[in-house]
Design an enzyme around this catalytic site. Structure first.
Site, PDB file in Angstrom:
ATOM      1  N   ASN A   1       0.943  -0.880  -0.317  1.00  0.00           N
ATOM      2  CA  ASN A   1       0.216  -0.359   0.130  1.00  0.00           C
ATOM      3  C   ASN A   1       0.957   1.177  -0.236  1.00  0.00           C
ATOM      4  OD1 ASN A   1      -1.342   1.980   0.593  1.00  0.00           O
ATOM      5  ND2 ASN A   1      -2.212   1.480   2.684  1.00  0.00           N
ATOM      6  N   TRP A   2       0.766   1.846  -1.053  1.00  0.00           N
ATOM      7  CA  TRP A   2       2.155   3.048  -1.479  1.00  0.00           C
ATOM      8  C   TRP A   2       1.588   4.453  -0.061  1.00  0.00           C
ATOM      9  CZ3 TRP A   2       3.577   3.170  -7.175  1.00  0.00           C
ATOM     10  CH2 TRP A   2       4.698   1.862  -7.614  1.00  0.00           C
ATOM     11  N   LYS A   3       0.233   4.417   0.084  1.00  0.00           N
ATOM     12  CA  LYS A   3      -0.636   5.785   0.774  1.00  0.00           C
ATOM     13  C   LYS A   3      -0.666   7.037  -0.573  1.00  0.00           C
ATOM     14  CE  LYS A   3      -0.561   3.380   4.830  1.00  0.00           C
ATOM     15  NZ  LYS A   3      -0.049   2.843   5.970  1.00  0.00           N
TER      16      LYS A   3
ATOM     17  N   HIS B   1      -9.185   1.107   5.614  1.00  0.00           N
ATOM     18  CA  HIS B   1      -7.978   0.792   6.046  1.00  0.00           C
ATOM     19  C   HIS B   1      -8.101   1.703   7.329  1.00  0.00           C
ATOM     20  CE1 HIS B   1      -4.389   2.473   6.552  1.00  0.00           C
ATOM     21  NE2 HIS B   1      -3.388   0.962   6.342  1.00  0.00           N
TER      22      HIS B   1
ATOM     23  N   GLU C   1      -6.422   4.295   8.215  1.00  0.00           N
ATOM     24  CA  GLU C   1      -6.594   6.119   7.684  1.00  0.00           C
ATOM     25  C   GLU C   1      -7.874   6.212   6.977  1.00  0.00           C
ATOM     26  OE1 GLU C   1      -3.233   5.594   5.768  1.00  0.00           O
ATOM     27  OE2 GLU C   1      -1.743   4.987   7.717  1.00  0.00           O
TER      28      GLU C   1
ATOM     29  N   GLU D   1      -4.796  -4.895  10.949  1.00  0.00           N
ATOM     30  CA  GLU D   1      -4.147  -3.777  10.887  1.00  0.00           C
ATOM     31  C   GLU D   1      -4.282  -3.156  11.679  1.00  0.00           C
ATOM     32  OE1 GLU D   1      -2.029  -3.045   6.798  1.00  0.00           O
ATOM     33  OE2 GLU D   1      -3.960  -1.565   6.904  1.00  0.00           O
TER      34      GLU D   1
ATOM     35  N   GLY E   1       2.694   2.231  11.142  1.00  0.00           N
ATOM     36  CA  GLY E   1       3.894   3.199  10.960  1.00  0.00           C
ATOM     37  C   GLY E   1       4.015   3.309  12.134  1.00  0.00           C
TER      38      GLY E   1
ATOM     39  N   SER F   1       3.998  -2.061   9.942  1.00  0.00           N
ATOM     40  CA  SER F   1       5.162  -1.786  10.543  1.00  0.00           C
ATOM     41  C   SER F   1       6.075  -3.577  10.519  1.00  0.00           C
ATOM     42  CB  SER F   1       5.141  -1.644  12.070  1.00  0.00           C
ATOM     43  OG  SER F   1       5.421  -0.721  12.289  1.00  0.00           O
TER      44      SER F   1
ATOM     45  N   GLY G   1       3.150  -1.692   4.447  1.00  0.00           N
ATOM     46  CA  GLY G   1       3.069   0.767   4.075  1.00  0.00           C
ATOM     47  C   GLY G   1       3.937   1.141   3.771  1.00  0.00           C
ATOM     48  N   GLY G   2       5.057   1.639   4.855  1.00  0.00           N
ATOM     49  CA  GLY G   2       6.160   1.976   4.698  1.00  0.00           C
ATOM     50  C   GLY G   2       7.724   1.663   4.017  1.00  0.00           C
TER      51      GLY G   2
HETATM   52  P1  13P Z   1       3.591   0.151   8.171  1.00  0.00           P
HETATM   53  O1  13P Z   1       3.346  -1.011   7.206  1.00  0.00           O
HETATM   54  O2  13P Z   1       3.512   1.726   7.479  1.00  0.00           O
HETATM   55  O3  13P Z   1       3.308  -0.163   9.831  1.00  0.00           O
HETATM   56  O4  13P Z   1       1.706   0.366   7.011  1.00  0.00           O
HETATM   57  C1  13P Z   1       0.954  -0.830   7.221  1.00  0.00           C
HETATM   58  C2  13P Z   1      -0.264   0.092   6.613  1.00  0.00           C
HETATM   59  O5  13P Z   1      -1.343   0.113   6.655  1.00  0.00           O
HETATM   60  C3  13P Z   1      -0.808  -1.051   5.600  1.00  0.00           C
HETATM   61  O6  13P Z   1      -1.855  -0.957   4.746  1.00  0.00           O
END
Ligand code: 13P
Length: 246
Positions: free
Chosen positions: A9-11, A94, A96, A164, A170, A210, A231-232
């Site tokens: 997920n590149w956000k 998600h 967020e 998640e 994050g 993470s 994510g990251g």
């Molecule tokens: P991180 O891997 O940056 O913690 O993010 C997880 C995430 O929200 C993937 O959708």
């Protein structure tokens, strides 16, 4: 046996040239990868990434969609537009979207049903806040999000779940493989109650929060963890590829 499914997920990251560079590196380096893969770039990057991943073993995803097919919805993106770009999978619910943009279970459920009705695969994200975990409510929150998110959904063949825990996203704090597996097992039980044991055994439940090259293998070794939503660490081939090939 469930296949592992590793998704990035590149956000809200990357420009078109950066996205193209990453997508090219991933298609080259994951060519011999043995699992199922996905990248979900921002809407504005999808048209750039689509031809690069086309014909590869990497699926094309989007990070959200509108609740309606089309109409007066300023700032939203519709399933029809996503389909037109070749998107195959939509990430919904998600954390967020739930916590920053206040999407509730009812809205997420509408989106899930709309996306499925248009033939998309859906990755439905669930997960508790830290205060909910501390209050002993992690299972109940995840159960509610699964039950309400899937209300009215009859066929699970294009549904993937992603656990998640919000406190692990994050933050560098990963759930221990044991803690994550316990929730995954519980969620699988919930799916079993709703859809029967055969469906519960089949459904892919990714873990997100993470995930890094250093912890991916331990997480994936757990019985009920069938992949990752990253994510990251999905923003660089150097960190996503070792996770994808854990
Ligand atoms: P991180 O891997 O940056 O913690 O993010 C997880 C995430 O929200 C993937 O959708």
């Amino acid at each position: 046996m469930r296949d592992y499914y590793i998704a990035g997920n590149w956000k809200m990251h990357k420009t078109r040239s950066e996205a193209a560079e990453l997508a090219k590196a991933l298609t080259a380096q994951l060519k011999d990868g043995k699992h199922k893969y996905l990248v979900a770039p921002s809407f504005t990057l999808i048209e750039t990434v689509a031809p690069i991943v086309k014909g590869s073993n990497i699926r094309l995803g989007a990070q959200n969609c509108a609740q309606d097919e089309q109409g007066a919805h300023t700032g939203e993106v519709s399933v029809l537009q996503l389909k037109d770009l070749g998107v195959e999978t939509i990430i919904l619910g998600h954390s967020e979207r739930r916590h920053v943009y206040k999407e509730d279970d009812g809205l997420i459920n509408k989106k899930v049903k709309l996306a499925l009705s248009h033939g998309f695969e859906v990755i439905l994200c669930i997960g508790e806040l830290l205060e909910e975990r501390d209050a002993g409510k992690a299972e109940a929150v995840c159960e509610r999000q699964v039950v309400k998110g899937l209300e009215g959904v009859k066929d699970l063949s294009r549904v993937v779940l992603a656990y998640e825990p919000v406190w692990a996203i994050g933050t560098g704090k990963t759930a221990t493989p044991e803690d994550a597996d316990a929730i995954h097992a519980y969620v699988r039980q919930v799916v079993g109650r709703l859809y029967g044991n055969a469906e519960a055994e089949k459904i892919i439940i990714q873990y997100g929060g993470s995930v890094k090259p250093e912890n991916a293998a331990q997480l994936m070794a757990k019985e009920n963890i069938d992949g990752a939503l990253v994510g990251g660490a999905a923003l660089k081939a150097d960190s996503f590829v070792p996770i994808a090939k854990f």
